[in-house]
Motif scaffolding. Sequence first.
Motif, PDB file in Angstrom:
ATOM      1  N   ARG A  54      -1.344  -2.481  -8.550  1.00 16.37           N
ATOM      2  CA  ARG A  54       0.056  -2.077  -8.389  1.00 16.37           C
ATOM      3  C   ARG A  54       0.158  -0.804  -7.546  1.00 16.37           C
ATOM      4  O   ARG A  54       1.048  -0.678  -6.704  1.00 16.37           O
ATOM      5  CB  ARG A  54       0.670  -1.857  -9.767  1.00 16.37           C
ATOM      6  N   ARG A  81       2.158  -0.360  -3.933  1.00 16.34           N
ATOM      7  CA  ARG A  81       3.165   0.646  -3.597  1.00 16.34           C
ATOM      8  C   ARG A  81       2.811   1.346  -2.287  1.00 16.34           C
ATOM      9  O   ARG A  81       3.660   1.577  -1.429  1.00 16.34           O
ATOM     10  CB  ARG A  81       3.273   1.641  -4.738  1.00 16.34           C
ATOM     11  N   ARG A 120       3.601  -0.940   0.622  1.00 13.45           N
ATOM     12  CA  ARG A 120       5.042  -1.034   0.901  1.00 13.45           C
ATOM     13  C   ARG A 120       5.537   0.163   1.691  1.00 13.45           C
ATOM     14  O   ARG A 120       6.362   0.030   2.595  1.00 13.45           O
ATOM     15  CB  ARG A 120       5.790  -1.152  -0.419  1.00 13.45           C
ATOM     16  N   LYS A 121       5.002   1.377   1.362  1.00  9.46           N
ATOM     17  CA  LYS A 121       5.389   2.564   2.130  1.00  9.46           C
ATOM     18  C   LYS A 121       4.945   2.423   3.594  1.00  9.46           C
ATOM     19  O   LYS A 121       5.705   2.741   4.518  1.00  9.46           O
ATOM     20  CB  LYS A 121       4.757   3.797   1.496  1.00  9.46           C
TER      21      LYS A 121
END
Length: 428
Positions: free
Chosen positions: A183, A187, A190-191
Amino acid sequence: MSVLDRLVDGFPHGLPAGYEQGCRGARECVNYDTELPLCRDAAIRYRSDYGYKKLVDQGMSPAEILEAERAAAEAVRPQVLAARHARAVDAERVRLAAEEKERAKAERAAAREQARLDRAAERAAAKRSRAEQVEFERAAREREAAEHEAELEQARAAGEYYQALSAWEKAKAAHREGVKAARASLRGARKELSAAQERLQECVGVVADAEAALAEAETAVVPRKPRQVKEKPVRVPRVAKEKAERKPRAVAGPKHGSMYGWQRGCKTIEGCPEHAAGRLSCVEVNREYHREYAAKRKAAGGGRLTDGQLVHGTASGYAAGCRKRSECPGGALDGVKCADASLAVERERRRRAGIGPAPEMVDAAPVLERVRSLMAGGEPLLAIAARADVSKTVLKNVVYGRSGDRRGERSSQVSAENAKKILALSAE
């Protein structure tokens, strides 16, 4: 010789003498469409059939020769029929033997096929028995496995279940840690994706501005340099010159009453003016000339002539037909044969044309021995040819022989230069 000369009584039609005296064609011979031979066929047979030659040399006429050949054929007819019957009997015997051989062959083939079928049936039966044995062993292994599984279930029920439960709990905890790490990585990705999308939007704006500038530059009108118009000069028409009239070329007509008149188109006796005047026409003069020339050639033995005579000891004598050294009397002064004189003239012609003499040839046996010794030392034939600067075909013909129609024939001689190069090689 004209056609009329061949129609006189006593002309030897059907004999080689008739062919030699001018009866060369088929329809020109009086024996055409008859059972008697043509002069042309008689001359061909005279040169190839010794029995026919003896009959002609004995002075027999074509009819007598034909009757003699028929009588000889009738005399040998019983022997021919007997021989033919014997060949037929032999052929029938051979055919029956071949049929018997084929029948025996078919019986042997049938026996082999039956034996093959029997062996196949035995192999199939053995295979079925092996399959049944394998199936029995598989069932036994399945029963043993089921019994072993039942024992394991009893062991787990006795206390091993708790060990498996603790191991499962440890695996569950490790899985949770892995999910947390995944996870966190998601993240971060995604950034990075959002930052990349922002940069992509900036690039799209830059490309749009560049396309707009390019379209504006293409629609702009560039003024052209005005073209200078040159005035064309006024052409003055040329005055055509009058051509002088050409005089027609005089064409020389045939000189009638001569060979040259016949060569220039006077091909008929009635159309020649000399014939109407009671003199010889162009056709008759041409015939007379060729009769005289043929008589001279026949008297001198044929071929080229020197003042109507064949001169021995010269190249022209060889061209005229004097080819054999044993039959040539030789020149009157030096005794040279016509064949030797022709060779000397041809040799001189080649020297004037820049063709050198043939290379000196020597025996190829030492060369063959040397090449074989080098090959026995491990050196291939192509390497030997390259090292000696000699054609590989020369060495191949010496060692292995020629190819084509003369396959296997070894060269018995080589040039002295090639022999010297090969014999000078040393083993590497």
